[in-house]
Scaffold this motif. Structure first.
Motif, PDB file in Angstrom:
ATOM      1  N   ASP A  76      -6.613  -4.451  -5.764  1.00  0.00           N
ATOM      2  CA  ASP A  76      -5.109  -4.420  -5.097  1.00  0.00           C
ATOM      3  C   ASP A  76      -5.327  -2.681  -5.890  1.00  0.00           C
ATOM      4  N   GLN A 125      -1.895  -4.958  -8.739  1.00  0.00           N
ATOM      5  CA  GLN A 125      -1.861  -3.296  -7.848  1.00  0.00           C
ATOM      6  C   GLN A 125      -0.737  -3.157  -9.517  1.00  0.00           C
ATOM      7  N   THR A 176      -1.828  -8.102   1.159  1.00  0.00           N
ATOM      8  CA  THR A 176      -1.825  -9.084  -0.618  1.00  0.00           C
ATOM      9  C   THR A 176      -1.512 -10.497  -0.008  1.00  0.00           C
TER      10      THR A 176
HETATM   11 MG   LIG Z   1       0.757  -5.923  -0.800  1.00  0.00          MG
END
Ligand SMILES: [Mg+2]
Ligand SMILES: Nc1ncnc2c1ncn2[C@@H]1O[C@H](COP(=O)(O)OP(=O)(O)OP(=O)(O)O)[C@@H](O)[C@H]1O
Length: 273
Positions: free
Chosen positions: A187, A109, A68
């Motif tokens: 993500d 995400q 990330t």
């Molecule tokens: Mg991550």
């Protein structure tokens, strides 16, 4: 600078200038070291990475490896302590934040949605999109029929709507695709998503990777295997890079990660592996 009225008006509508000529990489990291604060351990150390204008790069690695953080640097949420990033060969520090961001789209995400209707959510980063463009991206993420089936269509409030987690993630993906980014940063959700969502996301990645760059932080085996290049990260460094078969043969950590993804993968009748 040559006068370029069409491009200038495109920028006002939230669209970046056309891609610069040439076939050099869209993004490059050179010796990038970054930490979240002075005195903190670097989260990335000496990372070199070239992201070509087209194709799908999947990033894998254990929790805390720096995946990330790599996205945060590309999005300029974080500045490097050492090294530099370049977009189309020009250092980030010479470019306006908005110009960089206009070429990037990020699907997080956890799929945050903004308050408001489904339409608000789709248009919030790109208010100038036409109804045709909205229809196209909804079809791409296979949500067109679902939205049509709702009494209020795009005016359905997202909070009260009957959209599943997977459908919400596809809304977030559609929102990112509306901007036709030069680089799509995705993500992937770690939660198990339904098969339709997985297939829709995979088709979108493939489709976009034909004309632009797609970088995924991959949590599903199908995404990893589909990538043109897989980057294995560990402790803030790129430990290995290559294709699936090569990495299976050459990298022990990659084998472990794949094994874990295989165990996590839903068992289906047509399991490819
Ligand atoms: Mg991550
Ligand atoms: N906001 C932050 N402040 C301080 N340290 C952070 C922050 N975000 C991440 N870190 C640290 O930076 C390192 C890399 O974290 P990063 O979030 O990039 O890992 P990751 O590979 O994305 O992991 P995961 O798979 O769990 O999402 C870790 O040691 C983490 O603790």
């Amino acid at each position: 600078m040559e006068p370029d009225a069409p491009a200038a008006s495109a920028v006002r509508q939230g669209r970046p200038d056309p891609r610069p000529a040439g076939d050099g990489p869209v993004i490059e990291l050179r010796g990038v070291t970054a930490a979240y604060g002075p005195g903190l351990e670097p989260a990335l150390r000496g990372v070199d990475l070239v992201i070509p204008r087209r194709g799908h790069i999947a990033i894998v690695g254990p929790s805390g490896a720096g995946k990330t953080t790599l996205f945060s640097l590309i999005l300029r949420f974080l500045e490097p302590q050492e090294g530099e990033l370049l977009m189309y060969g020009r250092p980030y520090r010479e470019q306006a934040h908005d110009d960089l961001r206009a070429r990037l789209a990020y699907v997080e995400q956890d799929t945050p949605v903004v308050p408001g209707t489904i339409g608000d959510n789709l248009l919030h980063a790109h208010p100038g999109a036409t109804p045709e463009e909205v229809r196209r991206v909804l079809a791409e993420v296979r949500l067109a029929d679902k939205i049509d089936s709702l009494d209020e269509g795009l005016d359905t409030p997202l909070s009260g709507s009957s959209l599943s987690g997977g459908q919400r993630q596809r809304i977030a993906l559609a929102r990112a695709l509306l901007r036709t980014p030069d680089v799509l940063l995705l993500d992937e959700a770690t939660a198990q998503l339904d098969g339709l969502t997985e297939a829709a996301v995979q088709d979108c990645i493939r489709d976009r990777a034909r004309s632009g760059a797609v970088v995924t932080i991959a949590h599903r085996l199908s995404t990893v295997i589909d990538a043109d290049t897989i980057i294995v990260m560990e402790d803030g460094r790129i430990r290995a890079a290559g294709g699936h078969e090569d990495l299976l043969a050459s990298d022990a950590l990659y084998r472990e990660l794949v094994k874990a993804l295989r165990i996590a993968a839903p068992v289906t009748a047509d399991q490819p592996l």
